[in-house]
Design an enzyme around this catalytic site. Structure first.
Site, PDB file in Angstrom:
ATOM      1  N   HIS A  17       0.886  -1.554   0.441  1.00 48.04           N
ATOM      2  CA  HIS A  17       0.151  -0.541   0.168  1.00 48.04           C
ATOM      3  C   HIS A  17       0.621   1.013   0.461  1.00 48.04           C
ATOM      4  O   HIS A  17       1.684   1.118   0.955  1.00 48.04           O
ATOM      5  CB  HIS A  17      -1.517  -0.307   1.088  1.00 48.04           C
ATOM      6  CG  HIS A  17      -0.498   0.240   2.432  1.00 48.04           C
ATOM      7  ND1 HIS A  17      -0.214   1.498   3.276  1.00 48.04           N
ATOM      8  CD2 HIS A  17      -0.747  -1.058   3.960  1.00 48.04           C
ATOM      9  CE1 HIS A  17       0.349   1.189   3.824  1.00 48.04           C
ATOM     10  NE2 HIS A  17       0.216   0.178   4.340  1.00 48.04           N
TER      11      HIS A  17
ATOM     12  N   GLU B 258      -5.540   2.292   2.182  1.00 47.07           N
ATOM     13  CA  GLU B 258      -5.515   0.284   3.468  1.00 47.07           C
ATOM     14  C   GLU B 258      -5.267   1.339   4.594  1.00 47.07           C
ATOM     15  O   GLU B 258      -6.003   1.062   5.608  1.00 47.07           O
ATOM     16  CB  GLU B 258      -4.233   0.145   2.851  1.00 47.07           C
ATOM     17  CG  GLU B 258      -4.055  -1.261   3.709  1.00 47.07           C
ATOM     18  CD  GLU B 258      -3.162  -0.999   5.311  1.00 47.07           C
ATOM     19  OE1 GLU B 258      -3.135  -1.959   6.314  1.00 47.07           O
ATOM     20  OE2 GLU B 258      -2.292   0.114   5.936  1.00 47.07           O
ATOM     21  N   GLU B 259      -5.141   2.693   5.143  1.00 44.22           N
ATOM     22  CA  GLU B 259      -4.835   3.166   6.634  1.00 44.22           C
ATOM     23  C   GLU B 259      -6.204   3.682   6.519  1.00 44.22           C
ATOM     24  O   GLU B 259      -6.574   4.188   7.988  1.00 44.22           O
ATOM     25  CB  GLU B 259      -3.416   4.296   6.338  1.00 44.22           C
ATOM     26  CG  GLU B 259      -2.135   3.743   6.008  1.00 44.22           C
ATOM     27  CD  GLU B 259      -1.784   3.058   7.534  1.00 44.22           C
ATOM     28  OE1 GLU B 259      -2.560   3.166   8.216  1.00 44.22           O
ATOM     29  OE2 GLU B 259      -1.281   2.363   7.511  1.00 44.22           O
TER      30      GLU B 259
ATOM     31  N   ASP C 228       5.908   1.967   6.906  1.00 43.38           N
ATOM     32  CA  ASP C 228       4.398   1.375   6.617  1.00 43.38           C
ATOM     33  C   ASP C 228       3.646   1.967   5.532  1.00 43.38           C
ATOM     34  O   ASP C 228       3.436   3.565   5.824  1.00 43.38           O
ATOM     35  CB  ASP C 228       4.049   2.307   7.807  1.00 43.38           C
ATOM     36  CG  ASP C 228       1.904   0.985   8.406  1.00 43.38           C
ATOM     37  OD1 ASP C 228       2.008   0.149   7.067  1.00 43.38           O
ATOM     38  OD2 ASP C 228       1.352   1.660   9.040  1.00 43.38           O
TER      39      ASP C 228
ATOM     40  N   ASP D 259      -0.403   4.166   0.743  1.00 35.89           N
ATOM     41  CA  ASP D 259      -1.155   5.250   1.840  1.00 35.89           C
ATOM     42  C   ASP D 259      -0.257   5.397   2.831  1.00 35.89           C
ATOM     43  O   ASP D 259       0.149   4.678   2.931  1.00 35.89           O
ATOM     44  CB  ASP D 259      -2.690   5.064   1.912  1.00 35.89           C
ATOM     45  CG  ASP D 259      -2.764   4.431   2.214  1.00 35.89           C
ATOM     46  OD1 ASP D 259      -2.623   2.761   2.426  1.00 35.89           O
ATOM     47  OD2 ASP D 259      -4.192   4.847   2.913  1.00 35.89           O
TER      48      ASP D 259
END
Length: 365
Positions: free
Chosen positions: A69, A126-127, A93, A71
């Protein structure tokens, strides 16, 4: 022409990606950057309808999908490289993981590309509760093997994530003088929280992965002189044996016994089921061999958070592992940073593992 310095290119890729802000819902610029990089290195690359950065290489019968991901959560961390350490939001992340995927696929030899089709997807949101990017691609592909881009440490293999349920609770009642008898809306909300937490504590298991974790994500109350309102958000992390539906029923039951006369409203979001994949299959074997070849000792892990693994697991019941560089304890923190030497090792492990996988029979993966 001299051969490209792939290690330097791979580092430049992740530094450039981290330098582009991309909070959930604002990924267009980094998606364009990543697809341009892939298109210049032999990928068929495009940005899809969900805003995902997608790149494909290879024509073989085996399909390996590498889902990361692109984002990030909010929080501006000055992007800089100090020695071999990259500081910046998203470095761990999880842009580091997705860039490692892309760099490894870019480095694959021709024989690997003849044996497999490698699809890299840098997913959006995703977040956010929407998981927009993963929910879009899950309808488009039927992979034989899946890698999820999340920090595990270069020698770590993550097999599972806990499930999730988020309850937003609102209590409202007539105002009253605090010197009189009765409870406030905030009292009632607190009582409801303690009952939810009591249920969670009773669902304990062996270790944190097998227990229900309950936390208050936010809490507030107000009055206008006529009425009182208290609202709270309760977050639940769920083990495999507790479904989001069962947790929702338990929360409703805990709140149903609040003292009256009060109005209680509860809404639920984030219904993610826990997932745990097997330890031994073609994917884990290839990664373990490659980690050992770099001098590492493979370590299997399960995580108490959630990832896009939760989103795709039911639709893609195939060997799946989450893998990527970095320390997940730095996720969402003001100290997020990535050791680029670990990133280099991750790219090397992935390149070797994917080459090995390209010779795998899809029917036996």
């Amino acid at each position: 022409m001299p051969a490209p310095d792939r290690a330097a290119e791979a580092r430049a890729l992740v530094v450039g990606a981290v330098a582009i802000p991309s909070r959930s819902g604002e990924e267009a610029e980094v998606a364009a950057y990543l697809t341009n990089w892939m298109a210049g290195r032999g990928f068929e690359a495009h940005v899809d309808e969900a805003g995902n950065a997608v790149g494909e290489r290879g024509q073989g019968p085996l399909t390996v999908l590498l889902l990361g991901h692109i984002d990030t959560v909010p929080g501006d961390i000055p992007v800089r490289v100090e020695g071999d350490v990259l500081h910046g939001r998203g470095s761990v992340d999880a842009k580091g993981s997705f860039c490692a995927f892309v760099a490894a696929v870019a480095a694959l030899p021709e024989e690997a590309l003849a044996g497999a089709r490698f699809v890299c997807v840098g997913a959006t949101e995703e977040e956010a509760p929407s998981s927009r990017g993963a929910r879009h691609v899950v309808r488009l592909y039927r992979p034989d093997l899946v890698l999820i881009g999340e920090p595990s440490g270069w020698a770590g293999l993550t097999l599972g994530y806990k499930g999730r349920l988020v309850a937003r609770v609102r209590v409202h009642k007539d105002n009253f003088h605090t010197a009189g008898e009765g409870t406030s809306a905030a009292d009632d909300l607190a009582s409801g929280w303690f009952r939810v937490r009591e249920w969670a504590a009773g669902e304990g298991g062996e270790g944190v992965f097998d227990a229900v974790q309950a936390t208050i994500q936010d809490l507030w109350s107000r009055t206008d002189g006529l009425a009182q309102v208290a609202e709270g958000t309760f977050g639940l992390r769920l083990p495999p044996r507790v479904s989001p539906e069962a947790a929702e029923e338990a929360v409703r039951g805990a709140l149903s016994s609040l003292p009256g006369p009060a109005g209680v409203e509860v809404t639920f979001t984030g219904h993610e089921r826990a997932v745990r994949h097997p330890r031994d299959n073609a994917l884990t074997r290839a990664l373990r061999v490659a980690i050992r070849a770099r001098g590492g000792t493979p370590v299997f892990k399960v995580k108490t958070g959630t990832s896009d693994m939760n989103v795709v697991a039911e639709a893609w019941p195939v060997p799946t592992v989450a893998y990527g560089p970095g320390d997940s304890a730095l996720d969402h923190t003001p100290h997020e940073h990535l050791d680029l030497r670990e990133y280099d090792r991750t790219v090397s492990v992935l390149t070797q593992a994917l080459t090995r996988l390209s010779a795998t029979d899809p029917a036996r993966s």
